[in-house]
Design an enzyme around this catalytic site. Structure first.
Site, short mmCIF file in Angstrom:
data_model
loop_
_atom_site.label_atom_id
_atom_site.label_comp_id
_atom_site.label_asym_id
_atom_site.label_seq_id
_atom_site.Cartn_x
_atom_site.Cartn_y
_atom_site.Cartn_z
N ASP A 159 0.84 -1.20 0.00
CA ASP A 159 0.00 0.00 0.00
C ASP A 159 0.88 1.26 0.00
O ASP A 159 0.61 2.23 -0.70
CB ASP A 159 -0.90 -0.01 1.24
CG ASP A 159 -1.65 -1.33 1.37
OD1 ASP A 159 -2.44 -1.64 0.48
OD2 ASP A 159 -1.38 -2.06 2.34
N HIS A 187 -4.64 -3.30 6.73
CA HIS A 187 -4.43 -3.59 5.30
C HIS A 187 -5.78 -4.05 4.73
O HIS A 187 -6.05 -5.24 4.59
CB HIS A 187 -3.36 -4.66 5.09
CG HIS A 187 -3.34 -5.14 3.67
ND1 HIS A 187 -2.91 -4.36 2.62
CD2 HIS A 187 -3.73 -6.31 3.11
CE1 HIS A 187 -3.05 -5.03 1.49
NE2 HIS A 187 -3.54 -6.21 1.76
P1 NAX Z 1 -2.35 -18.22 -3.86
O1 NAX Z 1 -3.74 -18.76 -3.69
O2 NAX Z 1 -1.74 -18.15 -5.22
O3 NAX Z 1 -1.35 -19.08 -2.95
C1 NAX Z 1 -1.59 -19.36 -1.61
C2 NAX Z 1 -0.82 -20.62 -1.28
O4 NAX Z 1 -0.90 -20.81 0.12
C3 NAX Z 1 -1.40 -21.88 -1.93
O5 NAX Z 1 -0.36 -22.57 -2.63
C4 NAX Z 1 -1.92 -22.69 -0.74
O6 NAX Z 1 -1.78 -24.10 -0.95
C5 NAX Z 1 -0.99 -22.21 0.36
N1 NAX Z 1 -1.52 -22.39 1.72
C6 NAX Z 1 -2.78 -22.32 2.16
N2 NAX Z 1 -2.85 -22.63 3.47
C7 NAX Z 1 -1.58 -22.87 3.87
C8 NAX Z 1 -1.00 -23.27 5.10
N3 NAX Z 1 -1.76 -23.47 6.19
N4 NAX Z 1 0.34 -23.46 5.15
C9 NAX Z 1 1.10 -23.27 4.07
N5 NAX Z 1 0.61 -22.92 2.86
C10 NAX Z 1 -0.71 -22.72 2.77
O7 NAX Z 1 -2.35 -16.80 -3.14
P2 NAX Z 1 -1.34 -15.58 -3.35
O8 NAX Z 1 -1.78 -14.77 -4.50
O9 NAX Z 1 0.05 -16.09 -3.33
O10 NAX Z 1 -1.68 -14.70 -2.05
C11 NAX Z 1 -1.36 -15.16 -0.75
C12 NAX Z 1 -1.95 -14.27 0.30
O11 NAX Z 1 -1.45 -12.95 0.19
C13 NAX Z 1 -3.48 -14.11 0.21
O12 NAX Z 1 -4.02 -14.22 1.53
C14 NAX Z 1 -3.66 -12.70 -0.29
O13 NAX Z 1 -4.90 -12.15 0.10
C15 NAX Z 1 -2.51 -12.01 0.38
N6 NAX Z 1 -2.10 -10.71 -0.16
C16 NAX Z 1 -1.67 -9.78 0.73
C17 NAX Z 1 -1.20 -8.55 0.34
C18 NAX Z 1 -0.73 -7.54 1.33
O14 NAX Z 1 -0.40 -6.42 0.90
N7 NAX Z 1 -0.66 -7.81 2.64
C19 NAX Z 1 -1.19 -8.15 -1.09
C20 NAX Z 1 -1.23 -9.32 -2.02
C21 NAX Z 1 -2.14 -10.45 -1.59
O15 NAX Z 1 -3.46 -10.12 -1.92
#
Ligand code: NAX
Length: 328
Positions: A159, A187
């Protein structure tokens, strides 16, 4: 060779993980003199893809990469780790209420906090990226009683970087001309991107912009809703920019920020600026000696006060909801 630093990335098979791991392995997180040993943590359905990513990491022949291991068990995944990037989280599914979302993520971040407590290195630093990031960080910290609270942070650097870029574009300057932008609060769409203390090439940003309506009607909503705009354009959520922000956050945390400026991070509140103590909220922060410090004594005008209070109220609601769920 210097002893490698162990870095754990959860959600390693996801899109942010894929954008992040190669940058860490190439030295962009800890610098060109520090070898890293990567631990990739996934849930069982993600393990095979994470192993594929590990194969690609090998194929890069990075000089700084001392090893890559894949785990589906948090205790093993965080064993000996000094840097933990908690990226994997449960996304909101159709029909899911906010309390369901908080509960599902509590089921991830409580055991991960406990695993960090059990086996991470003494100097562990944790960045939570997975949403709802601030409250997930709070849950993880609550389950790691032996780790100081200030080692748990939530990512609002994306952000912050979005705010820098929007202000640079509006003022026809470079992002490097801009200092002292702040993201306050959660966030989420309630966050408050604040340029009231910012400068553009040494001049007050509000004076350079000279259009209060642009700040309220364009700048603030554009930054706060940028994630949705990226999904609309790209068909999937921010990944490379999120990974870049995670690198920026951890690089600044470990290497320090310049005295002249500040950045933004979700850190545990010490009660500054009326944010209840113990909440993980975004603040203006500087880093030195491996610690974040909240920038003190900024004047907060009435407009900023209202915006900060609104976002902090949402954080309080989230904290109370996870308390009711027994997660704190
Ligand atoms: P993806 O859905 O591409 O990847 C998430 C991965 O996490 C998957 O491979 C899944 O198998 C794995 N996973 C789920 N539960 C798990 C656990 N208990 N232990 C280990 N791995 C686990 O998501 P992606 O685009 O990579 O985003 C990841 C996270 O970042 C989401 O929650 C998203 O909302 C968040 N974000 C946060 C941002 C921020 O500024 N704070 C910005 C970007 C993003 O939106």
């Amino acid at each position: 060779m210097t002893t490698p630093v162990t870095v754990t990335v959860t959600g390693a098979a996801g899109q942010i993980g894929y954008a992040l791991l190669f940058r860490i392995a190439s030295g962009q997180l800890l610098g060109p003199d520090t070898p890293v040993s990567l631990r990739l943590l996934e849930i069982p359905p993600g393990v095979k893809a994470a192993e594929g990513t590990a194969m690609e990491l090998d194929d890069c022949a990075f000089g700084l990469l001392a090893g890559v291991d894949v785990f589906d068990d948090p205790t093993a995944g965080f064993d000996g780790t000094s840097i933990a990037l908690l990226v994997g989280a449960r996304p909101r599914g159709p029909g899911m209420e906010r309390s369901d979302l908080l509960e599902a993520n509590g089921g991830i971040f409580a055991p991960q906090g406990a695993a960090i407590n059990a086996g991470a290195a003494e100097d562990v630093r944790v960045l939570v990226v997975g949403n709802p990031a601030n409250t997930n960080a709070l849950i993880a910290a609550a389950h790691a009683p032996d780790v100081p609270d200030d080692r748990f942070t939530a990512m609002t650097r994306l952000d912050h970087n979005r705010a820098l870029s929007q202000l640079a574009a509006r003022t026809g300057t470079a992002v490097t001309d801009i200092e002292n932008v702040t993201i306050w609060g959660n966030h989420s769409a309630t966050q408050y991107p604040d340029i009231s203390h910012a400068s553009v090439a040494g001049r007050p940003a509000l004076e350079v912009v000279d259009d209060p309506a642009w700040v309220t009607d364009s700048f603030i909503p554009t930054v706060a809703e940028r994630g949705a705009a990226i999904i609309d354009a790209r068909g999937s959520s921010s990944a490379a920019s999120a990974a870049n922000a995670a690198i920026d956050h951890l690089h600044d945390w470990t290497h320090g920020t310049p005295e002249s400026s500040w950045t933004s991070a979700g850190v545990v509140s010490d009660g500054s600026y009326g944010v209840p103590e113990g909440l993980i909220s975004s603040f203006p922060v500087r880093s030195s000696g491996g610690r974040w410090q909240i920038v003190p004594d900024l004047e907060i005008d009435d407009f900023s006060r209202g915006r900060i209070d609104a976002s902090v109220a949402e954080l309080v609601e989230e904290r109370d909801a996870v308390r009711r769920l027994g997660l704190l």
